[in-house]
Design a protein around this motif. Sequence first.
Motif, mmCIF file in Angstrom:
data_model
loop_
_atom_site.group_PDB
_atom_site.id
_atom_site.type_symbol
_atom_site.label_atom_id
_atom_site.label_comp_id
_atom_site.label_asym_id
_atom_site.label_seq_id
_atom_site.Cartn_x
_atom_site.Cartn_y
_atom_site.Cartn_z
ATOM 1 N N GLN A 137 0.809 -1.226 0.000
ATOM 2 C CA GLN A 137 0.000 0.000 0.000
ATOM 3 C C GLN A 137 0.842 1.276 0.000
ATOM 4 O OE1 GLN A 137 -2.916 -0.733 3.073
ATOM 5 N NE2 GLN A 137 -3.807 -2.432 1.958
ATOM 6 N N ILE A 138 0.119 2.415 0.038
ATOM 7 C CA ILE A 138 0.684 3.704 -0.369
ATOM 8 C C ILE A 138 2.046 4.044 0.274
ATOM 9 C CG2 ILE A 138 -1.032 4.823 1.159
ATOM 10 C CD1 ILE A 138 -0.726 7.371 -0.459
ATOM 11 N N PHE A 139 2.167 3.940 1.588
ATOM 12 C CA PHE A 139 3.401 4.438 2.217
ATOM 13 C C PHE A 139 4.573 3.478 1.980
ATOM 14 C CE2 PHE A 139 -0.163 6.196 4.789
ATOM 15 C CZ PHE A 139 -0.063 7.493 4.313
ATOM 16 N N TRP A 140 4.270 2.197 1.970
ATOM 17 C CA TRP A 140 5.304 1.194 1.643
ATOM 18 C C TRP A 140 5.802 1.421 0.218
ATOM 19 C CZ3 TRP A 140 8.322 -2.426 3.821
ATOM 20 C CH2 TRP A 140 8.856 -3.433 3.014
ATOM 21 N N ASP A 141 4.839 1.639 -0.709
ATOM 22 C CA ASP A 141 5.222 1.874 -2.110
ATOM 23 C C ASP A 141 6.038 3.157 -2.247
ATOM 24 O OD1 ASP A 141 3.831 -0.381 -2.749
ATOM 25 O OD2 ASP A 141 2.076 0.655 -3.570
ATOM 26 N N MET A 142 5.637 4.205 -1.509
ATOM 27 C CA MET A 142 6.377 5.476 -1.583
ATOM 28 C C MET A 142 7.818 5.288 -1.128
ATOM 29 S SD MET A 142 3.737 8.403 -0.208
ATOM 30 C CE MET A 142 4.958 9.710 -0.310
ATOM 31 N N TYR A 143 8.007 4.558 -0.042
ATOM 32 C CA TYR A 143 9.353 4.337 0.481
ATOM 33 C C TYR A 143 10.223 3.650 -0.576
ATOM 34 C CZ TYR A 143 13.196 2.612 3.330
ATOM 35 O OH TYR A 143 14.454 2.339 3.807
#
Length: 308
Positions: free
Chosen positions: A180-186
């Motif tokens: 999901q979003i924050f994992w992908d952003m990292y």
Amino acid sequence: MTSVLITGAKGFIGSSLIKLFTSKKYKVIGWDVDIKETKFKDNDNLKEVDLGNQNLISRELIKDKPDIIIHCAGSADVSKSVRNPDIDFQGNVALTHNLLFGIYKSGITLPKIIFLSSAAVYGNPKKLPITEKAPVNPLSPYALHKVMCEQMCQYFISNYQMNIKILRIFSAYGTGLKKQIFWDMYNKAKLTGRLDMFGSGNESRDFINITDVIESIYLVATKDTADYDIYNVANGSEVSIRDAATLFANIMRVPSEKVYFNNVVREGDPLNWQADISRLKNLGYKPSVSMENGLVDYFKWIEGNSIY
Ligand SMILES: NC(=O)c1ccc[n+]([C@@H]2O[C@H](COP(=O)([O-])OP(=O)(O)OC[C@H]3O[C@@H](n4cnc5c(N)ncnc54)[C@H](O)[C@@H]3O)[C@@H](O)[C@H]2O)c1
């Protein structure tokens, strides 16, 4: 001693629930399809039980006789459900069918059952905040399958007098989540230094930290909740994806100019969400983790758990 059975015990939500209920001195039993390489493997009460096998479920229930079952096992990914609806059907509908019929056929004293549904069932609601009475409008196979599971729960409530509570979890994040979003952003930041995001940035979500998710589940599981069958689980606040992405970029020390939106809404993704959490609040729920603190903690956890 009250006993709690958690299916999907090594997953994001299940593993946190194991810790919470253990700390509160419940007898905790965890089931998962594959318990190898799990930090809980020394726990005698963590068992390899595949919910694909209904007879096995009934046999194990006769041994475990739980007072409460929290059903966390299954598929939990909108994008994957769009790519492969059959797998998602098996992971959500078939497993829930097996569990509920397995409970019925086991003949044990009926436990209280918590089914983890999703805000995805609402699709694009006509108005915010979304109450539990809003009509369902699934936009993805995942959402459709959650609606089907909810109907199955209602069927067992009406026809077999089962005590089942349905929790519609909004956008959960935090320690242990590798998607999901924050994992992908990292991962994008590490790989490219750029944060290429879907959508316009004006889409919004009601984010809830895992600490508050499990507290909500605990409240519904342990308090007398005869009034309602369905509860929204969220923070009660709408945060735009642009604000969430900028906040996390700052925490990662990536300049906010590196956050780009492609104006393409991914198939299955709803636009704007904010939950009405009055029902949950009436049980004593109060969100305890701010988005900023939650993301700082999550960032620290990712730094120790990613491949970079
Ligand atoms: N994470 C979120 O943001 C979120 C939001 C809304 C709803 N939910 C729902 O909450 C539930 C748990 O989500 P999660 O994020 O912890 O998922 P997860 O993928 O981290 O965990 C699911 C667990 O189920 C287990 N499992 C899969 N098939 C199984 C089988 N046949 N038998 C036994 N175990 C099996 C997996 O091994 C895994 O440990 C899911 O139903 C999901 O749809 C999650």
